[in-house]
Design an enzyme around this catalytic site. Structure first.
Site, PDB file in Angstrom:
ATOM      1  N   ASP A  74       6.560 -23.525   5.132  1.00  0.00           N
ATOM      2  CA  ASP A  74       6.877 -23.591   6.561  1.00  0.00           C
ATOM      3  C   ASP A  74       8.392 -23.504   6.606  1.00  0.00           C
ATOM      4  O   ASP A  74       9.085 -24.460   6.242  1.00  0.00           O
ATOM      5  CB  ASP A  74       6.399 -24.918   7.146  1.00  0.00           C
ATOM      6  CG  ASP A  74       6.676 -25.018   8.630  1.00  0.00           C
ATOM      7  OD1 ASP A  74       7.714 -24.484   9.081  1.00  0.00           O
ATOM      8  OD2 ASP A  74       5.872 -25.629   9.341  1.00  0.00           O
ATOM      9  N   HIS A  75       8.933 -22.350   7.003  1.00  0.00           N
ATOM     10  CA  HIS A  75      10.363 -22.154   6.783  1.00  0.00           C
ATOM     11  C   HIS A  75      11.225 -23.103   7.618  1.00  0.00           C
ATOM     12  O   HIS A  75      12.391 -23.301   7.331  1.00  0.00           O
ATOM     13  CB  HIS A  75      10.775 -20.686   6.953  1.00  0.00           C
ATOM     14  CG  HIS A  75      10.852 -20.213   8.368  1.00  0.00           C
ATOM     15  ND1 HIS A  75       9.751 -19.869   9.104  1.00  0.00           N
ATOM     16  CD2 HIS A  75      11.909 -20.010   9.191  1.00  0.00           C
ATOM     17  CE1 HIS A  75      10.131 -19.478  10.308  1.00  0.00           C
ATOM     18  NE2 HIS A  75      11.441 -19.549  10.392  1.00  0.00           N
ATOM     19  N   ARG A 118       0.806  -1.231   0.000  1.00  0.00           N
ATOM     20  CA  ARG A 118       0.000   0.000   0.000  1.00  0.00           C
ATOM     21  C   ARG A 118       0.833   1.273   0.000  1.00  0.00           C
ATOM     22  O   ARG A 118       0.417   2.294  -0.505  1.00  0.00           O
ATOM     23  CB  ARG A 118      -0.895   0.013   1.236  1.00  0.00           C
ATOM     24  CG  ARG A 118      -2.231  -0.650   0.978  1.00  0.00           C
ATOM     25  CD  ARG A 118      -3.067  -0.560   2.195  1.00  0.00           C
ATOM     26  NE  ARG A 118      -2.273  -0.957   3.374  1.00  0.00           N
ATOM     27  CZ  ARG A 118      -2.772  -1.178   4.566  1.00  0.00           C
ATOM     28  NH1 ARG A 118      -4.047  -1.007   4.771  1.00  0.00           N
ATOM     29  NH2 ARG A 118      -2.021  -1.541   5.580  1.00  0.00           N
ATOM     30  N   HIS A 129       5.510 -25.111  12.660  1.00  0.00           N
ATOM     31  CA  HIS A 129       6.931 -25.456  12.780  1.00  0.00           C
ATOM     32  C   HIS A 129       7.191 -26.709  13.635  1.00  0.00           C
ATOM     33  O   HIS A 129       7.961 -27.572  13.253  1.00  0.00           O
ATOM     34  CB  HIS A 129       7.718 -24.290  13.386  1.00  0.00           C
ATOM     35  CG  HIS A 129       7.548 -23.003  12.639  1.00  0.00           C
ATOM     36  ND1 HIS A 129       7.369 -22.941  11.280  1.00  0.00           N
ATOM     37  CD2 HIS A 129       7.527 -21.707  13.054  1.00  0.00           C
ATOM     38  CE1 HIS A 129       7.265 -21.686  10.893  1.00  0.00           C
ATOM     39  NE2 HIS A 129       7.344 -20.916  11.959  1.00  0.00           N
TER      40      HIS A 129
HETATM   41  C1  BG6 Z   1       7.608 -17.394  12.680  1.00  0.00           C
HETATM   42  C2  BG6 Z   1       6.720 -16.976  13.837  1.00  0.00           C
HETATM   43  O1  BG6 Z   1       6.933 -18.257  11.821  1.00  0.00           O
HETATM   44  O2  BG6 Z   1       8.748 -18.064  13.208  1.00  0.00           O
HETATM   45  C3  BG6 Z   1       7.484 -16.087  14.798  1.00  0.00           C
HETATM   46  O3  BG6 Z   1       5.604 -16.273  13.325  1.00  0.00           O
HETATM   47  C4  BG6 Z   1       8.768 -16.754  15.241  1.00  0.00           C
HETATM   48  O4  BG6 Z   1       6.685 -15.765  15.930  1.00  0.00           O
HETATM   49  C5  BG6 Z   1       9.547 -17.258  14.036  1.00  0.00           C
HETATM   50  O5  BG6 Z   1       9.528 -15.802  15.941  1.00  0.00           O
HETATM   51  C6  BG6 Z   1      10.736 -18.109  14.460  1.00  0.00           C
HETATM   52  O6  BG6 Z   1      11.522 -18.395  13.335  1.00  0.00           O
HETATM   53  P1  BG6 Z   1      13.075 -18.653  13.484  1.00  0.00           P
HETATM   54  O7  BG6 Z   1      13.516 -19.096  12.132  1.00  0.00           O
HETATM   55  O8  BG6 Z   1      13.688 -17.368  13.920  1.00  0.00           O
HETATM   56  O9  BG6 Z   1      13.192 -19.711  14.527  1.00  0.00           O
END
Ligand code: BG6
Length: 506
Positions: A189-190, A53, A252
């Protein structure tokens, strides 16, 4: 992941990031694109077009990103390389709910295709609040931006949380499928992209010694911890709606569990791996309201003090948080898996904000040998400890095996020692990747292995729905119940101690 050994450059494409002015883009996505460029994994014809935006032009956007990029990339940052590529980042302002913006987007994409020689492959990355996921997918469909041809692909990455319960996740899947076919949808999902999580598969399935003992005969229980030292930061409006169960467990932690507990797939093909992960998630014993009370713990941080003496404010006093908020910032739970491999082995999951330090790890606690003959004398007995295999996901990356060894000298005293594998001793990585690098690269290459199928998301929500319901029906009256910078409420320790265990490090 067919090209595991010799990764090739990802094909030319435009990556369109919705939510380009947001935190995720700045902190994770742009640094990931930078890291991919450093590793020569992107074609020179990959461009990024940010949309949000905020009214600004591409030049202003580039300057905005340039300010902080070094701190987000860390040690591996190289100014020359940033300067050489920064003009591949473009920006347009737009309203995600307005059809007109999508016509403008279409024109802008055609221009970029012509200028940069990108061939009409588009990756749409939805780094927006979840309420926009459905509408963006629908508008992209209406604008004709989702249709593929033999020579052009169109893909969409959807960030988490994917829905806020089973019903809304199903609804979102339905909406997405109206504009995109399943093979075009990449639910991210990283954690699945983290090297150390992928390495669990290499460790388990690439070594003859591991699988033989990876079962209920040898393993006592499993702990999965994702501890964060940060609080809610500036994400109050998102976090008040989400809470730790939706924010972390629903994705996660269950993703890590599925990699630890899955059966060996019959090949390294995406479907084989995703099927096994789905099967193990489906085998988790369902909760009912009684089990929710017995086997889950929720917490919210109170005021606390950091190790260096600095005060930390309670969740309820953070900006944007309601004074009487019942949002949980901590969850611990016990799960059982109904399968031959895992019968009787508890899996304990724990995650929280404002814990003393940031670390994520999986602890496999092994059973003692069948005849522990060193138990005659008290000193020996006290020193004997269970074997722990510790898979360190972050920030230290590696694997440790703790075991008992004879202390040198007279007598036969035993103490605990540790064998360790540390990534930095073996692999030359200047910066630990966040997981986004792998996932963006895989998506550009059309590899869905590390992304979630609709079924996976729905099974996770189905498992957690009774917990969401029970917590909503029975608001707790003891919040806040753990001091900031502590390991969580005492009930989380009791969850293990009543089974005769304790959290590693406790
Ligand atoms: C995100 C969450 O998906 O993952 C956050 O929304 C969290 O709340 C984060 O802090 C943690 O990711 P990482 O890679 O820093 O462990």
């Amino acid at each position: 992941m067919s090209e595991l050994n010799q990764p090739q450059k990802a094909p030319p494409a435009v990556i369109v990031i919705f939510g380009a002015a947001g935190d995720l883009t700045k902190r994770k996505l742009i640094p990931a694109l930078f890291n991919l460029t450093s590793q020569a994994l992107l074609s020179t014809q990959v461009a990024m077009l940010g949309i949000d935006r905020v009214e600004q032009d591409s030049e202003a956007y580039r300057q905005h990103l340039s300010k902080d990029i070094e701190s987000y990339v860390g040690e591996g940052f190289n100014q020359k390389q940033w300067d050489a590529n920064v003009n591949n980042l473009h920006y347009m302002s737009g309203d995600f709910r307005n059809a007109e913006s999508y016509q403008q987007l279409k024109e802008r994409l055609l221009q970029i295709d012509q200028q940069q020689g990108t061939p009409g492959n588009y990756l749409f990355y939805l780094a927006t609040p979840p309420s926009f996921f459905g509408v963006i997918a629908t508008e992209l469909g209406k604008a004709g931006l989702t249709e593929e041809t033999d020579h052009q692909w169109r893909r969409i990455i959807i960030e988490k949380p994917f829905g806020r319960d089973l019903e809304s996740a199903k609804e979102l899947n339905k909406t997405l499928h109206q504009s995109f076919a399943e093979h075009q949808i990449y639910r991210i999902d990283h954690y699945l992209g983290k090297e150390t999580v992928q390495n669990i598969m290499a460790y388990r399935f690439g070594n003859g010694t591991v699988e033989a003992t990876w079962n209920h005969r040898y393993i006592d229980h499993v702990q999965i911890t994702v501890a964060e030292s940060l609080g809610v930061e500036d994400r109050a409006s998102y976090y008040e709606e989400a809470g730790a169960l939706r924010d972390m467990i629903a994705n996660h932690l269950l993703a890590v569990l599925s990699v630890v507990a899955m059966e060996p797939p019959n090949s390294f093909a995406a479907e084989a791996i995703r099927d096994e992960q789905l099967k193990v998630l489906k085998a988790i014993q369902p909760f009912d309201s009684e089990k929710v009370l017995e086997n889950t713990v929720r917490g919210q941080y109170a005021d606390g003090v950091q190790e260096n003496g600095d005060p930390l404010s309670a969740y309820r006093n953070e900006p944007g948080i309601a004074d009487d908020s019942y949002t949980e910032t901590f969850v611990a739970m016990k799960l059982m898996i109904d399968s031959w491999r895992w019968a009787g082995v508890p899996f304990y999951l724990r995650t929280g904000k404002r814990m003393p330090e940031r670390y994520s790890e999986v602890v496999i606690q092994y059973k003692p040998g069948p005849n522990m003959m060193f138990q005659g004398e008290s000193e020996r007995r006290t020193n004997m400890r269970p074997n722990h295999l510790v898979i360190k996901i972050q920030p230290d990356e590696g694997i440790n095996m703790d075991f008992n060894a004879k202390q040198p000298g007279a007598g036969f005293n035993v103490s605990r020692v540790s064998m360790g594998f540390d990534y930095k001793d073996y692999f030359n990585q200047s910066t630990a990747p966040s997981g986004y690098e792998t996932l963006i690269y895989d998506c550009l290459c059309g590899d869905v292995t590390l992304f979630k199928h609709a079924d996976n998301i729905e099974v996770c929500w189905k498992l957690l729905q009774p917990i969401l319901d029970a917590w909503q029906n029975q608001p707790t009256d003891d919040f806040p119940n753990y001091p900031a910078s502590s390991s969580g409420p005492k009930e989380a320790d009791e969850l293990l101690s009543r089974d005769g265990f304790s959290w590693k490090g406790a």
